[in-house]
Each structure stands twice: as C-alpha cells, then as structure tokens.
Design an enzyme around this catalytic site. Structure first.
Site, mmCIF file in Angstrom:
data_model
loop_
_atom_site.group_PDB
_atom_site.id
_atom_site.type_symbol
_atom_site.label_atom_id
_atom_site.label_comp_id
_atom_site.label_asym_id
_atom_site.label_seq_id
_atom_site.Cartn_x
_atom_site.Cartn_y
_atom_site.Cartn_z
ATOM 1 N N SER A 120 0.887 -1.084 0.252
ATOM 2 C CA SER A 120 -0.108 -0.017 0.043
ATOM 3 C C SER A 120 0.965 1.180 0.132
ATOM 4 O O SER A 120 1.751 1.560 -0.898
ATOM 5 C CB SER A 120 -0.964 -0.059 1.150
ATOM 6 O OG SER A 120 -2.030 0.830 0.999
ATOM 7 N N HIS B 69 -7.671 -5.412 -1.268
ATOM 8 C CA HIS B 69 -6.421 -4.798 -0.828
ATOM 9 C C HIS B 69 -5.599 -5.562 0.382
ATOM 10 O O HIS B 69 -4.363 -5.323 0.550
ATOM 11 C CB HIS B 69 -6.901 -3.332 -0.154
ATOM 12 C CG HIS B 69 -5.881 -2.449 0.142
ATOM 13 N ND1 HIS B 69 -5.019 -1.991 -0.906
ATOM 14 C CD2 HIS B 69 -5.090 -1.727 1.201
ATOM 15 C CE1 HIS B 69 -3.737 -1.208 -0.651
ATOM 16 N NE2 HIS B 69 -4.105 -1.128 0.511
#
Length: 708
Positions: free
Chosen positions: A563, A681
C-alpha cells in the site's frame, strides 16, 4: 534440544555454509504492451501517460493484457525450486490454533478462532473467555472459495444482538446483517453499500448507526468517487429505505463521518475526518433529540481526538492538541472552549496510542521506541502503575464496557504468537487464557533494536530479527520492510511468513520511518506532503546501514512494502536501483499524479498532496515511482503484487507501473506482476491465498538473492 530446534539449527548451518549467491532468475521476454499518445498539462509541464488505457479494468484490452502477464508470471514462478517446499513449510507453520482477545458483552464473551488451516476465522461465544460454548458466525460456509469474509462487528451492550459486516472478494464495500446471539438465528435486516463503517448500537438495542456512500453503478465499484458520506440510523425490523439520515454535509462532499452513542445513552458522538491523517472534528448532541443542534467540542482541524468515555456532560478524549505524543483531557460539553480543557493524563516521552476506561481506571497503551508499554491510571488522580509485559512486543484487545471489572488482551512479538491474558482491574492481576503451539521454537530467535542516521542527520530506530546465534557475514539474505505514512506505526507483530527466512539464516529488518506515528504527530508530519522524501531517505539509509554494518550486500538485500509501503518500495527502487537485489511491491500507490482520481484516493491528499495544486505538483512528480523510471537502467528483480478487486488502491497503479518498468528494464533481472483473483487490498483474504502469495513472494525473493 527439541526436534524443531535441531531442524532450525541444521537449516541455519546449511545456509551459513552455502556458496556465495548465484543468480537463479533469468531474463524474460515480456508481452507487448501497447502505448497511447496520452499526455497531460500540469501547470505548464507536459507529462506523458502512455499506459492510461490500463486504468479501465473492465475493458477487453486490459483483460487480455492481464492474461498475458499472468501466463508470464506463472511460467517463471513455476520453475522456482523453492516454491513447492515453501508452500509446504508455510502450510505447516500456519497450521496452529489461534484466537483473538475475547471481549465481554453483558454476560457473554466473544472472540474469533481459527483451528489452523480454516480459510476464515470463525466468531465464537462463551460464558468465560477462551472457553468456547458455540460457534456464532462461520464465514467458511458463506462461499465455496473462502473469499466471502467477516468485516466489522457491533454488539449490543447486553450481548443479545450482533450487527456484522460481510465483504466479498476483498472489496471495501460491505453489507450489514444482524444475528440474534442468544438463539443463533438471523434477523431479516440487511444494510447495503456500506464502507469504512462499524455498526454502533443504541444502548437500548433498538437500532444502530452506520455510514454509507451513494450506491455505485454496476461495474463502477472500483471507480466510484466515495463522496457524500451519510450517517444513517437503522431501526430493527424496518427496510433500509426507511433509514433516516442522521448527518450529512453537502457543502463538504469529501468529509467522512462516524457516529456512536455514549455508553450511558445520553449522547451521540460524531467524528468528522477529511484528507488529513491524524486530525478530526468532534461534535455531540443529545441522543434522543435528533433535531437538536450539534455541540462542537472541537472544530479546529489541527489535532486528533478519540473518545474515551463520559460522565454526563463531562467527556474524556485522547488528543494530540498541544501534545504531539498524546494526552487525555476532560471536556465539559456545557463549556467546551479549549482554554477550559483539563489534563487528566499528561503527555510523556512515549506516544499514547490508546486509552480505555473501566470504572475509574484508564488502561493506557503507549509506544516507547515503537514497542508497547501499558499502565493503569486513576481517572480522578492521574496516578499510574505499570502493567508488566513479557518483553518487546505489541498488545491489543482491552475491549469491554465501563462497568466491566475485567478485560482481555493479547501480547505478540515478531517470532512469538504470544498469549491471551485476562486482566482483573480490581487488583491488576493477569492470568493466562490461551497460548498457541507452533511448529517451531520461538526461543531460537531474537529481536534487537538498532539506530541509524538518515540523510539529514535524524536518528531512526530499526528492529532486527534473526536466529539467536546469527552473526553478520556480509552475505546474509535480508528482507527490509517499511511503511512510513498516515500516522501508522509499525510495531513488533507475529508473522508466520518470516519464519522460513529466519530458518535459512536470513535477517528481517523493520525501521520506524518518519511518516509513521511511532514518535507522535511531529514524526508523522516529518514524512508527509513536501517532506515525503524524508521517508525514502530513511529507508535508503536503513538499507545502507545493513550493508555497512556487515550484515549483507546489495545482491542479498530485498525490500518489501504494501500500500503506502508499496509506494515506498517503488520510490526506493527508482531512486537507488543498484542498492537492492530484489523488490516486492505490494498493492502500491505508484501513480502520484492521478491517485486521487480513484475511489477513496482523494482522502489521501492531506498526506501526499495533489498534482492539481501547482505548489504540490513538483514534489509529487519528483518521486512518483511511475514517472521516475529511466529507460536503459538495470533494475533489481521485481515482483509487483495486486488484486483484481482492490477498490482502495486500484490495480491500475500496479498495471501501469509493471508495463513501464518492463519497458525500462535494461538488466537481466525479471519484472513480473502477480494479479490475485477475487481479492482486494488485503483484508478478508482466505488462508490458502495468503499462503500462496507468501510462498510465491519468498520463492521469487530467494531466487533473486541466490538463497539455497
């Protein structure tokens, strides 16, 4: 010596005696990636974007490109000699019973449990913590492939009802359902299109508050703007269409809201956030007067406030106002002006990260040099007593209500899954609830903390994890992992995927980079906006320290991050490609000129800045990984990891970066992209996918570094 200890020692001996690293990856032929004559004018600077077409995740052209890249990646990974052995070892290591810290709801305790290799953990309940009576929620029955997962949970204070969120294929979009915890039956209530929200019940259990965005059009879930959040109230037994709006603000479509009733049932606390990590507004109003005006306890946008508890109009908050490392203050809703705030727990040299209230006892968790210390403080006098912990690690838990006389917490470290403890708040006595048994001996490994100096002279700490008898030899395989952003602190935490590296005589390094929250808001601010380069400088300095101190060499050094940490790795490999032998770029924010145009990306402009601002464009363009690749450069072996349902950091970041890096690569090291299906994610990923990703990442890394 135990069997596990002998096995680990043998592996360490083999690794220590191995010949110098020999490259085990080879130059590959990349699929052709079309380019388009796309360019944009940023305040007079023309920037080409030849892979813009890969932003359309629904197009046949993108689908064909993904298929070609998948075939290339699998053709390489399938030939890696360690892949099968790592999959087997990781499966063995992950096969242990683990539970979360139980939380009390009335007379009922709840926690999650995984028997070892279950795709998803289940929610169980019992009358005593850790002593299960029955399974309440089993996400493993919700899908055949394990990709439907449990999200946030919200319990009524009496423990009778549970509102729980369900997410599919790793998406941030969730639906909320309601379970009768006494009978085990499902209620008909269904709340759709919820995101970034935890159900918050009224104390009487008649309904709950939640936050939602407008419903996205079919097929646009990955591109929906996530603007115009609303707080709504759902009364049990009514359709979602009847849920009234409790709060919204059409004048500020990019503000997000969360609402929660106080435990005494007198107030509704509304927290407002925007594109600035670590800052929010706090308003309250009488719970049973929906038409009453909101009372601003703080509306200055210059600090963080987290609700701790209240006695009627007297509220206690953890805040960073005039205390970058945190303090607890008392605010009177009848006179909330800041000059009248009273300090209950003063700021110290350690960062106050959490405060929980039980009776008149505050359970305070602070970070000291990035690991946790816990104290019990008297709400009235402020006096504190330490709660002994087993060593350098992290705590979590301390759930429950103010009337509870006991709570549970967990303690973990890098190489020890730790234990669950029960805390009696009357006498601060702790008793063990549960300790897992793992397929290795944690005593074989040690964690130490070292300090290095960054480019501008700032001293930065770093954890080193390795076998107890390991010493620097200049050729140890090293994984350097970082994040450095959004006030997020990287602390010691157990990770099964570390163990194979340590068993092979490797070293894991985790620096506390600026941009994180390890040393309070000043540390965070030193790594955001125009100062973001400090984060990359810290990371590069950590790599150089590992080389200069004799642990490793560039050919044996891998960098990894996810991320915002994927951005970190992307920036590091573009700025100093010769410093590393391998890079693992996980779900990274890699196009810093357009990130704010996708899903929730606009909410990060307070952290990164926006290319639409002429004052901020230059520093974003200076480090944006996608825009700083240089054709004709020898880049390290790189594995880019993303997922087809990532609606937080959309996969277009990884697609475009992979295409550009493959085109720029002049060396023999491969550049591959691994695209996970029915995943997002990271949250909610079933165990089989986690094992597969970890095995592929380690096998690729070891091949690149020449680990045998």
């Amino acid at each position: 010596m135990s069997h596990r200890s002998r096995r680990a020692s043998l592996l360490l001996l083999i690794a220590a005696c191995a010949a110098p690293a020999v490259p085990m990856l080879w130059k590959v032929r990349y699929p052709h990636t079309a380019t388009v004559p796309q360019s944009d004018d940023y305040h007079g600077t023309i920037v080409a974007d030849p892979y813009r077409w890969l932003e359309d995740d629904n197009s046949p052209q993108t689908a064909a490109w993904i298929a070609e890249q998948d075939a290339l990646t699998e053709s390489v990974l399938s030939r890696l000699p360690e892949r099968e052995a790592l999959t087997s070892r990781l499966t063995e290591l992950w096969n242990y019973t683990r539970i979360s810290a139980p939380t009390r709801h009335g007379s009922l305790w709840s926690w999650t449990r995984n028997d070892g290799l279950q795709p998803q953990s289940v929610t169980v309940v019992g009358s005593e913590p850790g002593v299960e009576s029955r399974v309440l929620l089993d996400p493993n029955t919700w899908s055949t492939d394990g990709t439907v997962a449990l999200g946030a949970e919200g319990w009524t204070p009496d423990g009778h009802l549970l509102a729980y969120a369900v997410t599919e294929a790793g998406s941030d979009w969730q639906v909320i359902r309601v379970k009768d915890a006494v009978s085990g039956s499902d209620l008909p209530d269904l709340i759709e299109h919820v995101k970034f929200s935890v159900p918050a019940w009224r104390p009487d259990g008649k309904g709950f508050y939640y936050s939602r965005y407008p419903t996205p059009a079919p097929g646009e879930e990955l591109s929906a703007s996530n603007h115009d959040m609303e707080v709504r109230y759902h009364a049990l037994g009514t359709p979602q269409t009847a849920d009234p709006i409790v709060h919204s603000d059409s004048a500020h479509p990019q503000w997000n809201f969360s609402a929660s009733p106080t435990e005494d049932g007198r107030w509704l606390v509304l927290s407002t956030t925007r594109a600035a990590a670590g800052r929010n507004l706090i308003h309250v109003r009488p719970l049973d007067e929906p038409g009453a005006a909101l009372v601003a306890l703080d509306d200055s946008w210059d600090a963080r406030l987290s609700y701790v508890g209240n006695d009627g109009p007297l509220f206690w908050f953890l805040t960073t106002w005039q205390a970058p490392r945190g303090r607890v203050v008392e605010i009177d809703a009848r006179d909330p002006v800041r000059s009248r705030w009273k300090t209950v727990v003063a700021e110290t040299d350690a960062t106050l990260s959490d405060a929980r209230l039980f009776g008149d006892t505050l359970v305070l968790t602070r970070m000291r040099d990035a690991h946790d210390v816990v104290t019990l403080a008297d709400l009235r006098t402020g006096g504190e007593e330490p709660l002994p912990l087993p060593g350098i690690g992290s705590v979590s838990g301390f759930g429950g209500g103010r009337t509870d006389g006991e709570t549970c917490f967990s303690f973990t470290s890098f190489t020890d899954p730790g234990a669950i403890w029960r805390l009696d708040l009357a006498d601060a006595r702790t008793t063990p609830v549960f300790r897992p048994e793992v397929a290795f001996d944690p005593a074989d490994y040690v964690t130490e903390q070292v300090w290095f100096t960054s480019k501008d002279g700032t001293r930065v700490p770093m954890f080193l994890v390795h076998a107890r008898d390991l010493s620097p030899d200049g050729a140890r395989p090293v994984t350097l992992y970082g994040y450095g952003g959004f006030d997020v602190s990287l602390q010691p935490a157990f990770n099964v995927a570390l163990i194979p590296l340590l068993e092979r005589g490797g070293l894991y390094a985790q620096p506390s980079l600026r941009g994180g929250g390890e040393y309070g808001e000043a540390w965070h601010e030193a790594g955001m906006l125009a100062l973001k380069q400090n984060v990359f400088d810290d990371f590069l300095a950590a790599a150089q320290w590992l080389i200069d101190s004799g642990w490793t060499s560039p050919k044996r050094l891998a960098i990894s991050g996810r991320s915002n940490g994927g951005l970190l790795v992307g920036a590091a490999l573009t700025q100093r490609p010769e410093l590393f032998g391998c890079a693992l770029v996980g779900v990274g924010v890699l196009d810093m000129l357009r990130y704010h145009r996708f899903t929730i990306g606009w909410a990060w402009t307070g952290e990164y800045g926006s290319a639409e601002d002429p004052a901020q464009f230059p520093f974003l363009a200076a480090y944006s990984p996608l825009h700083n690749l240089k054709p004709g450069t020898a880049y390290p072996a790189t594995l880019i990891l993303t997922a087809d349902h990532d609606d937080r950091v959309v996969p277009a970041h990884s697609f475009k970066f992979a295409a550009a890096l493959q085109a720029a690569q002049a060396g023999d090291a491969p550049v591959l992209i691994r695209i996970e299906t029915r995943a997002g994610h990271g949250s909610g990923k079933p165990l089989a996918k986690r094992i597969s990703e970890a095995a592929d990442s380690l096998a690729f890394q070891w091949a690149a570094l020449g680990v045998r």
